[in-house]
Scaffold this motif. Structure first.
Motif, mmCIF file in Angstrom:
data_model
loop_
_atom_site.group_PDB
_atom_site.id
_atom_site.type_symbol
_atom_site.label_atom_id
_atom_site.label_comp_id
_atom_site.label_asym_id
_atom_site.label_seq_id
_atom_site.Cartn_x
_atom_site.Cartn_y
_atom_site.Cartn_z
ATOM 1 N N TYR A 22 24.330 99.502 45.593
ATOM 2 C CA TYR A 22 23.718 100.315 46.641
ATOM 3 C C TYR A 22 22.799 99.452 47.487
ATOM 4 C CZ TYR A 22 25.484 104.339 44.126
ATOM 5 O OH TYR A 22 26.316 105.243 43.523
ATOM 6 N N THR A 27 22.972 103.401 50.668
ATOM 7 C CA THR A 27 24.387 103.380 51.032
ATOM 8 C C THR A 27 25.194 102.643 49.966
ATOM 9 O OG1 THR A 27 23.803 103.345 53.380
ATOM 10 C CG2 THR A 27 26.055 102.690 52.800
ATOM 11 N N PHE A 29 28.322 100.614 48.253
ATOM 12 C CA PHE A 29 29.417 99.718 48.600
ATOM 13 C C PHE A 29 29.965 99.121 47.321
ATOM 14 C CE2 PHE A 29 25.838 96.870 48.429
ATOM 15 C CZ PHE A 29 26.340 95.654 47.995
ATOM 16 N N TRP A 60 32.862 100.711 51.728
ATOM 17 C CA TRP A 60 31.550 101.318 51.955
ATOM 18 C C TRP A 60 31.583 102.834 51.807
ATOM 19 C CZ3 TRP A 60 27.143 98.547 52.818
ATOM 20 C CH2 TRP A 60 27.311 97.182 53.063
ATOM 21 N N ASP A 61 30.399 103.396 51.632
ATOM 22 C CA ASP A 61 30.159 104.838 51.645
ATOM 23 C C ASP A 61 30.910 105.555 50.527
ATOM 24 O OD1 ASP A 61 28.393 104.629 53.882
ATOM 25 O OD2 ASP A 61 30.144 104.444 55.191
ATOM 26 N N ALA A 64 33.733 103.886 48.650
ATOM 27 C CA ALA A 64 33.312 102.908 47.640
ATOM 28 C C ALA A 64 33.146 103.586 46.282
ATOM 29 C CB ALA A 64 32.004 102.245 48.058
ATOM 30 N N ARG A 102 37.362 94.521 55.089
ATOM 31 C CA ARG A 102 36.565 95.740 55.018
ATOM 32 C C ARG A 102 37.547 96.901 55.000
ATOM 33 N NH1 ARG A 102 31.245 97.735 58.210
ATOM 34 N NH2 ARG A 102 31.259 99.806 57.299
#
Length: 152
Positions: A22, A27, A29, A60-61, A64, A102
């Protein structure tokens, strides 16, 4: 019409279990490695050749958290996203640079890790679906994710 395109599509197997972390902002990941293979027959000898390429994936987010919960080493997955290059200074003050994928979409393929079957359950998750459920997600580390939280 777009002047450029940055899109990566990979199908391969995870080289290790995802590692969820985090940011200071909360957030989530996660990162994991993924292997893709290229197979060809050598023209001179006729022998079968194989090369494995390793890719560093960052997610991410909410996606994840989904990857962390459902993906394991050896799992066959489809990843769609873009190339991203990061730079930083290491502990000795040297400039470091890495390029990673990503991921914005992930599809679990096949059955359990290690199976060669293309059949089995197919689950999809995308950054858009993850973002829409992010507001309903509990604060980091306060609850476990249930099947109702997963957008597929």
């Amino acid at each position: 019409m777009a002047n450029s395109v940055n899109k990566v599509i990979l199908v391969g197997r995870l080289g290790k279990d995802p590692e969820l972390k985090y940011m200071a902002s909360g957030t989530p990941f996660c990162r994991f490695s993924m292997a893709t293979d290229t197979v060809w027959n050598d023209k001179a000898s006729g022998e079968r050749q194989e090369k494995t390429e390793w890719h560093n994936i960052v997610v991410w987010d909410r996606l994840a958290e989904i990857c962390n919960q459902y993906l394991t080493k050896g799992r066959l997955v489809y990843i769609e996203g873009s190339l991203q290059t990061r730079e930083w200074d290491d502990q000795e003050g040297n400039k470091r640079k890495t390029t990673e994928i990503r991921a914005r979409e992930m599809v679990m393929l096949g059955g359990n890790p290690g199976e060669n079957s293309g059949g089995g359950a197919r689950r999809t998750a995308s950054a858009e679906a993850a973002a829409s459920s992010a507001s309903a997600a509990p604060a980091a580390g306060t609850s476990t994710i249930t099947d109702d939280d997963i957008p597929f």
